[in-house]
Structures are given as C-alpha cells and as structure tokens.
Scaffold this motif. Structure first.
Motif, mmCIF file in Angstrom:
data_model
loop_
_atom_site.group_PDB
_atom_site.id
_atom_site.type_symbol
_atom_site.label_atom_id
_atom_site.label_comp_id
_atom_site.label_asym_id
_atom_site.label_seq_id
_atom_site.Cartn_x
_atom_site.Cartn_y
_atom_site.Cartn_z
ATOM 1 N N PHE A 1 0.836 -1.186 0.000
ATOM 2 C CA PHE A 1 0.000 0.000 0.000
ATOM 3 C C PHE A 1 0.878 1.246 0.000
ATOM 4 N N CYS A 2 0.486 2.227 -0.817
ATOM 5 C CA CYS A 2 1.250 3.446 -0.987
ATOM 6 C C CYS A 2 1.103 4.355 0.225
ATOM 7 N N CYS A 3 2.222 4.921 0.662
ATOM 8 C CA CYS A 3 2.232 5.812 1.827
ATOM 9 C C CYS A 3 2.711 7.201 1.424
ATOM 10 N N LEU A 4 2.793 8.089 2.413
ATOM 11 C CA LEU A 4 3.327 9.424 2.163
ATOM 12 C C LEU A 4 4.794 9.326 1.745
ATOM 13 N N GLY A 5 5.178 10.146 0.801
ATOM 14 C CA GLY A 5 6.557 10.128 0.342
ATOM 15 C C GLY A 5 6.651 9.638 -1.090
ATOM 16 N N GLU A 6 7.844 9.770 -1.664
ATOM 17 C CA GLU A 6 8.056 9.364 -3.048
ATOM 18 C C GLU A 6 8.347 7.869 -3.120
ATOM 19 N N ASP A 7 7.514 7.142 -3.837
ATOM 20 C CA ASP A 7 7.679 5.701 -4.015
ATOM 21 C C ASP A 7 7.858 5.013 -2.661
ATOM 22 N N THR B 1 3.664 8.009 6.716
ATOM 23 C CA THR B 1 4.878 7.491 6.098
ATOM 24 C C THR B 1 4.905 5.976 6.323
ATOM 25 N N PRO B 2 5.717 5.226 5.574
ATOM 26 C CA PRO B 2 5.761 3.776 5.788
ATOM 27 C C PRO B 2 6.079 3.387 7.227
ATOM 28 N N TYR B 3 7.029 4.079 7.862
ATOM 29 C CA TYR B 3 7.410 3.711 9.226
ATOM 30 C C TYR B 3 6.301 4.041 10.226
ATOM 31 N N GLN B 4 5.610 5.166 10.017
ATOM 32 C CA GLN B 4 4.487 5.499 10.878
ATOM 33 C C GLN B 4 3.377 4.451 10.758
ATOM 34 N N ALA B 5 3.094 4.049 9.529
ATOM 35 C CA ALA B 5 2.035 3.052 9.310
ATOM 36 C C ALA B 5 2.409 1.717 9.931
ATOM 37 N N VAL B 6 3.651 1.298 9.771
ATOM 38 C CA VAL B 6 4.081 0.000 10.286
ATOM 39 C C VAL B 6 3.991 -0.046 11.801
ATOM 40 N N VAL B 7 4.396 1.019 12.480
ATOM 41 C CA VAL B 7 4.322 1.037 13.948
ATOM 42 C C VAL B 7 2.881 0.832 14.400
ATOM 43 N N ARG B 8 1.949 1.502 13.774
ATOM 44 C CA ARG B 8 0.541 1.386 14.166
ATOM 45 C C ARG B 8 -0.021 0.006 13.837
ATOM 46 N N LEU B 9 0.309 -0.510 12.671
ATOM 47 C CA LEU B 9 -0.181 -1.828 12.272
ATOM 48 C C LEU B 9 0.383 -2.928 13.181
ATOM 49 N N GLN B 10 1.674 -2.860 13.484
ATOM 50 C CA GLN B 10 2.279 -3.876 14.330
ATOM 51 C C GLN B 10 1.739 -3.797 15.758
ATOM 52 N N ARG B 11 1.498 -2.587 16.264
ATOM 53 C CA ARG B 11 0.919 -2.455 17.595
ATOM 54 C C ARG B 11 -0.477 -3.060 17.669
ATOM 55 N N ALA B 12 -1.153 -3.101 16.519
ATOM 56 C CA ALA B 12 -2.474 -3.732 16.466
ATOM 57 C C ALA B 12 -2.380 -5.241 16.298
ATOM 58 N N LEU C 1 -0.764 -6.829 13.739
ATOM 59 C CA LEU C 1 -0.851 -7.232 12.336
ATOM 60 C C LEU C 1 0.541 -7.376 11.722
ATOM 61 N N ALA C 2 0.644 -8.267 10.733
ATOM 62 C CA ALA C 2 1.905 -8.476 10.020
ATOM 63 C C ALA C 2 2.086 -7.346 9.015
ATOM 64 N N ALA C 3 3.101 -6.514 9.244
ATOM 65 C CA ALA C 3 3.336 -5.375 8.360
ATOM 66 C C ALA C 3 4.812 -5.027 8.384
ATOM 67 N N ALA C 4 5.329 -4.532 7.256
ATOM 68 C CA ALA C 4 6.731 -4.144 7.171
ATOM 69 C C ALA C 4 6.902 -3.095 6.091
ATOM 70 N N VAL C 5 7.890 -2.234 6.295
ATOM 71 C CA VAL C 5 8.231 -1.234 5.288
ATOM 72 C C VAL C 5 8.863 -1.928 4.086
ATOM 73 N N VAL C 6 8.477 -1.524 2.890
ATOM 74 C CA VAL C 6 9.156 -1.976 1.681
ATOM 75 C C VAL C 6 10.383 -1.079 1.537
ATOM 76 N N GLU C 7 11.529 -1.561 2.023
ATOM 77 C CA GLU C 7 12.698 -0.706 2.154
ATOM 78 C C GLU C 7 13.413 -0.491 0.824
ATOM 79 N N ASN C 8 13.849 0.736 0.604
ATOM 80 C CA ASN C 8 14.715 1.018 -0.535
ATOM 81 C C ASN C 8 16.166 0.937 -0.074
ATOM 82 N N LEU C 9 17.113 1.273 -0.936
ATOM 83 C CA LEU C 9 18.524 1.116 -0.587
ATOM 84 C C LEU C 9 18.935 2.003 0.582
ATOM 85 N N GLU C 10 18.408 3.211 0.638
ATOM 86 C CA GLU C 10 18.754 4.085 1.762
ATOM 87 C C GLU C 10 18.175 3.533 3.059
ATOM 88 N N ASP C 11 16.960 2.994 3.005
ATOM 89 C CA ASP C 11 16.369 2.383 4.197
ATOM 90 C C ASP C 11 17.233 1.235 4.703
#
Length: 415
Positions: A241-247, A295-306, A308-318
């Motif tokens: 799922f698309c989050c805030l930010g570029e790609d 943002t992906p990290y904000q979404a993941v923290v909330r989903l995992q606290r609930a 649920l299985a969730a993870a950021v789709v990390e790019n090279l900088e991540d």
C-alpha cells in the motif's frame, strides 16, 4: 580478517573467478579464512574493474589498470597474482602453483581450461587431492554446454524473465553459494581420503532450485503460475500500500478472521459479516486510504501495535539506515587506496559465525604476485624476475605513479 583465522584457515585457493558468480564464490571462501589468490593479467583484467556506471568516477590504479567500487567489493579479501595464460610459460607456472593449493575456482566457458592444458585431469595428476569447481551457465555437458551465459540469458531459460523481470543477477549469488557448499563437502571428502573432485555446477540448475514455488503446481498437473498483485495464498488479505513520500510503500498481510477484526478496529470501520463477498474490497479500500496518510514507518508502527503483520518496503537508503542490520554488524568500513573509504556489506557468513569482518578490499592487479610465488613455491626474487622476463607473470612497478585515463591501454600492458 587474515587467512590465519576462520574455519577455513590453511586452505589455499586459486581463482579464475570473473564477473559475479566466480568472484563471489572465491570471496566467500576468503571470508571463512581461506587464502585466495585471484589470477589476472594486465592484458585481460577482471571485467568488474571496468564495469560501466554513469555515476561512477573513472578510477585507475598507479599502474594504469582501471578499478571500480564493484571490483573492490566483490573481490574483497582476495589477493592478486598476475599470470599470462596466453603463453606456455604462464600456463606452466599456473600448473606449478596448483600443486601447492587445495581448490581451483573457474567460471570460463566449458573447454577453456582444457585448451590451456589446465583441465581437471591434468591438474589432478599434479595435485591428487585437488578440488576444482567449474561454474558455468548450463554445465559441462548437454545441448547448451557451449553457450556463453550471463545471468540475464539464464533467466530467460528458466522462465524468470517472464515471471519477474529482466534482471536475473540473483542466479550469480545463488550459484556462488551452492558452489561453496559443494566445495566444502568435496574438501572434507578429500581430507577423509577420497579422490580429487571436479564440481560441475550449472547456474541454471541452482536457479531452478530456488524457483520451486513457480514450477511445482504446473509440474504436478495444476495451473501454470501467473503474476498476481502481491497476493499471499491463503491469507484473508495481503498487498502493498502506498504511503506518504516518493515511491514509499508498506506491505501488509491479514492472515485470518482475527486479523480482519483487528484491522477493522484500527481503521475504524465496521467488521464485515461472515460470507460478505465485498468485505475484502472494502477493507482494502479503507487500508489504502489510511496508509496514504502516514509514512511507511508510521504506518508499520501502528499496524504492528495492532498485532498485524506489516513491514516497510525498504529502498537502498532504508537498508543502509536499518537499525536491525546496523546492530548485527551487517556493514563494514573498507579503505581502498584508489577508490577511497567505502562502507560495504559484510559477509553474512562472518556475521553468523561471529568472525571479524573483512576490511581488505580487492587488491591492485598483480600486487601479490611476488609474495604468492615466494610463499607458495619458495621462489627467490631472481626466480621471479626470470619468470617475468619470460612473460609468465607480472607485478606492478615498484615505483608507481598515477597515470591519466588516456594512457590506460598502453601502460596497462607494459612489460
């Protein structure tokens, strides 16, 4: 890490490994403590030394030979011995070196080592306990044995280009890992009194071994695999799922009814009734809109606290910033005299075994010619000078000065 530490300390390897699969195989052995000598010639330097990239500066060693970040990384820990395999004196010197080693790695086209008079039968007579690994695209036998192979065309023959993308370089790394496993097994067999071993490894076969999920259904009478939008078989709902930010994206999987209930509570929507055919689409739409506000990290923290299985789709900088990788020591600082200071991925084998990280980058071409010939064969400097005079070997001039890129071809093959 020195060759005196690690589980393979004392093992000597001579490598003709080129590009990715051959170099990665040899580097993995070095990472585990083997002493690895990489064979090159100024006439035919390793291809990765001149690997073209728009964002990479044009770097030359003092001798005029080109080098790159990729070469420094994929050959890290290896030493460099320069032999001229175009002449018999160079090939004879290589055969003498083989008598002092345990393992030979090569990934030339099938038949090249035999044409040099350095095939397995010849070498194993000189070194009865030799382990020789030949890494090719399609193996030493069969209808495609003579094909010249690269990862991208191997991918075509395995269906990867159709099912995933044109970039099939992962087969190089898979092939290298399989080769190391086979080498370690063969070395142990020889140590227990077994005969010399020739490993005939086909990258196509190692690639097929990791693609079982794509093959198994159709091989057993089921439907052929087809692309799907990140669907996980058997889950109640899955996707990216698309989050805030570029790609910027987050991957989410709702495994069962309990996850569906937790997701609905988080999204503040009504939980669907059992059997509701549109429930999945409603939850997906709500999750899509919800993720777009974080943002992906904000979404993941909330989903995992609930729960649920969730993870950021990390790019090279991540990945570079990833705190888990950092805590595991997954990166290492390396200084290369021509490339400069670099942070490179650490060997996962060294991480797993708790070994010191390799900090020596790929060597300058021929930098260890004299040291290897002295240590492995007991040659004197006069012996080596005579061999160099006969064009059998080469080492960089003792007084080196940087050269301009335009003089590379002339200086790179100077004698």
């Amino acid at each position: 890490m020195s060759s005196e530490s690690g589980p393979l300390a004392g093992l000597r390897v001579i490598s003709f490994g080129t590009f990715v699969v051959g170099n990665v195989c040899a580097t993995m052995l070095s990472d585990l403590g083997a002493e690895v000598a990489k064979v090159e010639s100024p006439r035919r330097p390793e291809a990765l030394r001149s690997y073209f990239s728009l964002d990479h500066p044009n770097i030359h060693e003092p001798s005029g030979i080109r080098t790159t970040n990729m070469f420094a990384s994929l050959t890290s820990g290896q030493r460099s011995v320069s032999l001229n395999m175009d002449v018999e004196s160079g090939r004879a010197l290589f055969r003498r070196l083989v008598a002092a080693v345990d393992v030979v790695v090569e990934n030339f086209s099938p038949g090249q080592m035999d044409r040099w008079g350095c095939g397995f039968e010849t070498l194993s007579r000189r070194r009865p306990g030799l382990v020789m690994a030949s890494l090719t695209g399609y193996g030493q036998s069969g209808r495609r044995a003579k094909y010249r192979a690269y990862a991208s065309n191997i991918a075509n023959y395995l269906g990867l280009a159709s099912s995933w993308a044109f970039d099939g370089t992962h087969f190089d790394f898979v092939g290298a890992h399989h080769a190391v496993s086979a080498i370690l097994g063969a070395v142990e067999s020889v140590r227990q009194g077994g005969p010399a071993v020739h490993i005939d490894l086909a990258q196509a076969e190692t690639g097929a071994a990791v693609m079982a999920p794509l093959y198994l259904a159709s091989m057993n009478g089921g439907a052929a695999w087809s692309q799907a939008p990140n669907a996980v078989p058997g889950s109640a709902l899955s996707g990216v799922f698309c989050c805030l930010g570029e790609d910027a994206w987050v991957a989410v999987e709702l495994e069962d009814a309990a996850d569906v209930a937790a997701a609905c509570a988080l999204l503040e929507i009504e939980e669907p009734e059992t059997g509701d055919a549109d429930a999945g689409n409603e939850i997906r739409s709500a999750l899509t809109a919800w993720c777009a506000t974080f943002t992906p990290y904000q979404a993941v923290v909330r989903l995992q606290r609930a729960g649920l299985a969730a993870a950021v789709v990390e790019n090279l900088e991540d990945l570079w910033r990833d705190p888990q990788l950092r805590s595991r020591g997954a990166y290492r600082d390396v200084f290369h005299p021509d490339v400069g200071s670099r942070e490179l991925p650490a060997s996962p084998d060294q991480v797993a075994l708790g070994l010191p990280r390799t900090t020596r980058p790929g060597a300058r071409l021929g930098a260890d010619t004299t040291a290897i010939l002295q240590a492995w064969l007991g040659f004197s400097e006069q012996d080596i000078d005579e061999l160099e005079h006969s064009d059998a070997c080469w080492h960089p001039p003792k007084q080196q000065h940087p050269t301009s890129p335009n003089s590379h071809d002339k200086i790179g093959i100077a004698r």
